[in-house]
Design an enzyme around this catalytic site. Structure first.
Site, PDB file in Angstrom:
ATOM      1  CB  CYS A 134     -50.271 110.754 -36.244  1.00 47.34           C
ATOM      2  SG  CYS A 134     -49.580 108.800 -36.225  1.00 47.34           S
ATOM      3  CD  GLU A 170     -48.456 110.283 -31.917  1.00 46.61           C
ATOM      4  OE1 GLU A 170     -49.355 110.173 -33.528  1.00 46.61           O
ATOM      5  OE2 GLU A 170     -47.964 109.133 -31.713  1.00 46.61           O
TER       6      GLU A 170
END
Length: 510
Positions: free
Chosen positions: A282, A245
């Site tokens: 995020c 990620e």
């Protein structure tokens, strides 16, 4: 050469707190991986694996006060935020224990021999087995949920994979505490402690992904760091899956009708979401398409009011703070960009939140404004003002892949009776793994249907790192053909003594 010390640093002052460990040498990484590899068969028993995950959750809860105190000292995220994150982490461990108990993740399929088919079918039995030792790279912004005891570790252990974790340098003391919890939990249920091993250091992370006994890796961090490790994983003599990620803009589209209907509510919600955790989530909404006109102006007024009431805060470390301040300055200097509230340095150790605006037209073709389509980690968002649906489409077509994409509609648009809403949803779907309507992306439910992952650069694979199906990253399918029953794993025998869910001759059982 002596190993470099690993220090715990207080981000509120920038001063070292204590020496926690030493950076692992290449030889120490090799020994760690080999130790983990040597105990991989100990995780074969699903009952013991489930008990291990539950014991880890219980011990983590029991250690919560000590762990939260250490995490706050190293991250400045605050006890309230960290208490919720730790609770989420222990719940995640228990959720994977339930996944292991149920056994559906094994995806068992049995097709009996059928000589009447053309061509004839042999007896085929398929299930999924663990990949082997997994490397996990801890995240900076979630010292529990995406670090040592977090989702990558929990799902890999649930799959039956030993884990070697590379601690994040922003919270080494917290990492040591959590690793100790997991190792004690393993011993408590009769497993070798080496099913979980912790290493420190940048070079240790590089050595880890290159080690021939590492079978897969999970990473949460920057595009630059993640891409370097991804390339190293692919360049190995035997490439391995790398589930990274990396970065996400998380675009938001606000229709004119939605802005007219609830401009104040949307403006305040956007402010709360983009400043949450000092903008270090995020899933922070980092790019917004809002309409030109009175409704859009009222929305920006509400956003301005809400952001101006946000106190300066401390980021995870001074390197990130400097990158944020520099990134904001570079973006704000672009022609046509305004800063109704200028984000940047709020003090010697703090940052202040803000947002930038510009006409969406400046983003409809390639140019210097493309910098605004890249993530800026911290409490800032970019608001592009559009004049038409064509401008929305043009800008969206230029966005990179994201974890999330959000659409704000008016009530009159939500029932599908008016054109536009379905088309916008369809335009957002290719951009992200999770598409929201009339919500905010910060806050990721640990639910079976969750998808936390999206097109590159949000992630390097199509899998999720949150939710039950995260376990699939650490498994591979194996079929046994015409194999005598006595030689088959118990899970694949006809009698199904373990009572597992499966498909037999294309009919669901259990």
């Amino acid at each position: 050469m002596a190993a470099a010390p690993v220090w715990s640093v207080d981000p509120r002052t920038g001063k070292p707190r204590e020496q926690v460990a030493d950076e692992a040498t290449a030889e120490e990484v090799d020994r760690a991986v080999r130790r983990a590899y040597a105990v991989r068969s100990a995780l074969a028993d699903r009952t013991v694996r489930a008990a291990f995950l539950r014991a880890a959750a219980d011990l983590l809860d029991a250690t919560s006060e000590h762990a939260i105190e250490a995490a706050d000292a190293e991250t400045a995220l605050g006890p309230v935020r960290l208490t919720g994150e730790l609770a989420r982490t222990s719940a995640q461990l228990r959720a994977f224990a339930e996944v292991v108990d149920e056994g559906a993740f094994l995806d068992i399929r049995i097709d009996h021999a059928d000589p009447k088919r053309t061509p004839p079918w042999p007896d085929m039995r398929r299930w999924k087995v663990s990949l082997g030792v997994v490397a996990v790279y801890a995240a900076s912004n979630f010292p529990f949920a995406f670090s040592v005891p977090g989702g990558d570790t929990a799902s890999a252990l649930a799959a039956g994979c030993p884990v070697v974790v590379k601690a994040h340098p922003d919270h080494p003391a917290t990492s040591e505490i959590c690793a100790s919890v997991l190792r004690r939990a393993a011993a408590q249920v009769g497993l070798p402690e080496d099913v979980l091993i912790l290493v420190h250091g940048f070079e240790a992370g590089v050595e880890l992904v290159k080690h021939p006994l590492i079978s897969a890796a999970g990473f949460t961090g920057s595009v630059r760091g993640g891409r370097a490790l991804f390339d190293a994983a692919a360049a190995r003599p035997a490439p391995i899956p790398f589930h990274g990620e990396l970065g996400s803009l998380n675009p938001v589209v606000i229709t004119e009708a939605a802005a007219a209907e609830r401009s104040e509510q949307i403006g305040a919600g956007l402010a709360g979401s983009m400043t949450l955790g000092e903008g270090q989530f995020c899933t922070k909404p980092g790019f917004v398409l809002a309409p030109v006109g009175d409704a859009g102006d009222r929305l920006l007024t509400a956003l301005t009011t809400a952001v101006s009431e946000t106190e300066p805060g401390v980021m995870l470390d001074h390197r990130m703070r400097d990158a944020f301040v520099g990134g904001v300055e570079e973006r704000a200097a672009l022609p046509g960009v305004d800063a109704p509230i200028t984000p940047g340095a709020g003090g010697e150790h703090t940052v202040s939140a803000g947002f930038l605006t510009l006409p969406a037209e400046l983003l409809t073709s390639a140019g210097e404004h493309d910098l605004l389509l890249e993530e800026c980690f911290g409490p800032v968002t970019v608001v592009a003002r559009y004049t038409s649906s064509e401008e929305i489409t043009s800008v969206l077509s230029r966005l990179p892949g994201n974890l999330t994409a959000t659409l704000h509609l008016a009530d009159s648009e939500a029932d599908g009776s008016k054109p536009g809403a379905a088309e916008l949803l369809a335009e957002l779907t290719p951009l992200a793994g999770r598409v929201l309507v009339n919500g905010w992306p910060t806050g990721v439910a640990v639910a079976p249907a969750q998808q936390h992952g999206g097109p590159y650069p949000a992630t390097t694979s199509t899998s999720t790192s949150v939710g039950a199906t995260a376990i699939e990253r650490w498994l591979r399918p194996v079929s046994y053909q015409s194999t005598p029953a006595a030689l088959l794993p118990p899970e694949l025998r006809d009698e199904n003594a373990l009572g597992l869910p499966r498909r037999v001759d294309d009919r669901r059982e259990g």
